[in-house]
Design a protein around this motif. Structure first.
Motif, PDB file in Angstrom:
ATOM      1  N   ARG A   1       0.824  -1.219   0.000  1.00 23.72           N
ATOM      2  CA  ARG A   1       0.000   0.000   0.000  1.00 23.72           C
ATOM      3  C   ARG A   1       0.851   1.259   0.000  1.00 23.72           C
ATOM      4  O   ARG A   1       0.545   2.228  -0.697  1.00 23.72           O
ATOM      5  N   VAL A   2       1.932   1.256   0.756  1.00 18.02           N
ATOM      6  CA  VAL A   2       2.820   2.422   0.804  1.00 18.02           C
ATOM      7  C   VAL A   2       3.463   2.660  -0.560  1.00 18.02           C
ATOM      8  O   VAL A   2       3.468   3.789  -1.077  1.00 18.02           O
TER       9      VAL A   2
ATOM     10  N   VAL B   1       2.508   1.620  -3.607  1.00 19.18           N
ATOM     11  CA  VAL B   1       1.539   2.012  -4.632  1.00 19.18           C
ATOM     12  C   VAL B   1       1.074   3.448  -4.412  1.00 19.18           C
ATOM     13  O   VAL B   1       0.912   4.210  -5.366  1.00 19.18           O
ATOM     14  N   GLY B   2       0.904   3.865  -3.169  1.00 19.49           N
ATOM     15  CA  GLY B   2       0.541   5.263  -2.896  1.00 19.49           C
ATOM     16  C   GLY B   2       1.603   6.225  -3.393  1.00 19.49           C
ATOM     17  O   GLY B   2       1.298   7.257  -4.005  1.00 19.49           O
ATOM     18  N   GLN B   3       2.862   5.900  -3.168  1.00 18.81           N
ATOM     19  CA  GLN B   3       3.951   6.754  -3.641  1.00 18.81           C
ATOM     20  C   GLN B   3       4.043   6.743  -5.164  1.00 18.81           C
ATOM     21  O   GLN B   3       4.290   7.781  -5.787  1.00 18.81           O
TER      22      GLN B   3
ATOM     23  N   LEU C   1       1.527   6.284  -7.208  1.00 17.04           N
ATOM     24  CA  LEU C   1       0.392   7.085  -7.684  1.00 17.04           C
ATOM     25  C   LEU C   1       0.726   8.568  -7.658  1.00 17.04           C
ATOM     26  O   LEU C   1       0.376   9.315  -8.583  1.00 17.04           O
ATOM     27  N   TYR C   2       1.390   9.019  -6.591  1.00 18.43           N
ATOM     28  CA  TYR C   2       1.760  10.429  -6.493  1.00 18.43           C
ATOM     29  C   TYR C   2       2.685  10.830  -7.644  1.00 18.43           C
ATOM     30  O   TYR C   2       2.469  11.848  -8.305  1.00 18.43           O
TER      31      TYR C   2
ATOM     32  N   CYS D   1       0.796  10.855 -11.039  1.00 24.50           N
ATOM     33  CA  CYS D   1      -0.137  11.991 -11.181  1.00 24.50           C
ATOM     34  C   CYS D   1       0.574  13.332 -11.341  1.00 24.50           C
ATOM     35  O   CYS D   1       0.002  14.269 -11.876  1.00 24.50           O
TER      36      CYS D   1
ATOM     37  N   SER E   1      -2.795  -0.859  -8.593  1.00 24.89           N
ATOM     38  CA  SER E   1      -3.716  -0.403  -7.549  1.00 24.89           C
ATOM     39  C   SER E   1      -5.001  -1.220  -7.491  1.00 24.89           C
ATOM     40  O   SER E   1      -5.743  -1.137  -6.522  1.00 24.89           O
TER      41      SER E   1
ATOM     42  N   LEU F   1      -4.957  -3.584  -4.251  1.00 24.27           N
ATOM     43  CA  LEU F   1      -4.572  -3.037  -2.954  1.00 24.27           C
ATOM     44  C   LEU F   1      -5.173  -3.840  -1.800  1.00 24.27           C
ATOM     45  O   LEU F   1      -4.605  -3.909  -0.719  1.00 24.27           O
TER      46      LEU F   1
END
Length: 181
Positions: A71-72, A74-76, A78-79, A82, A96, A99
């Motif tokens: 999760r960490v 994939v969140g990074q 995504l940032y 984007c 994602s 997740l």
């Protein structure tokens, strides 16, 4: 202004470049470091990754450590996708989708994307100041056996200002129908 929200801004007389070199380096060192992924500067193959995700969509992951780490990462990712790296948007969107139930295989693929970003961290969005301010757009979709994928990009001054990739909400029966959604 040289930096804002982990985005480095470089000005010259001809262009403005947005990169995230420090953020990507930190992410790489945190998640990949000196492992075997450090030698693989490629993104996962589209068909391989899509099949991997489809096979584990509804399975539960018993390993909470893998779940949290995934999760960490994939969140990074995504940032970064984007902000300055539309080249990884489809891959990160595919990652994602799992997740809720990741396993070690998709965690390894996420680390591979981190490695790709690290080896191409100098890339970003480059806006040409001296060129024309013509708005240019493109769209495409693919016809798949299940739900098709659509995407678009709009460019201004030679770089992306808006882009998106997503799975279609309906199952298309032909390539013509896939394009119309």
């Amino acid at each position: 202004l040289t930096s804002l929200l982990n985005i480095e801004i470089a000005h010259t007389a001809d262009h403005i470049t947005l990169t995230q070199q420090r953020y990507i380096t930190t992410m790489y060192e945190m998640h990949v470091g000196n492992t075997r992924y450090g030698r693989i500067p490629t993104t996962p193959a589209a068909d391989y990754l899509d099949n991997l995700v489809e096979n584990i969509m509804h399975k539960n992951s018993p390993d909470e450590a893998v779940h949290e780490k995934y999760r960490v990462i994939v969140g990074q990712l995504l940032y970064v996708a984007c902000q300055t790296r539309p080249d990884i948007a489809w891959t990160v969107a595919t990652l994602s989708r799992v997740l809720k139930c990741p396993n070690q295989h998709v965690l390894d693929e996420a680390k591979r994307v981190c490695s790709y970003l690290y080896h191409t961290r100098h890339l970003g969005l480059r806006y040409d100041i001296r060129g024309s301010l013509t708005l240019w757009g493109a769209t495409d979709s693919n016809f798949a056996t299940r739900r098709s994928t659509s995407g678009f990009v709009f460019l201004l001054a030679g770089a992306a200002i808006s882009y998106k990739t997503s799975r279609q909400s309906v199952i298309a029966m032909s390539s013509t129908e896939a394009v119309s959604y």
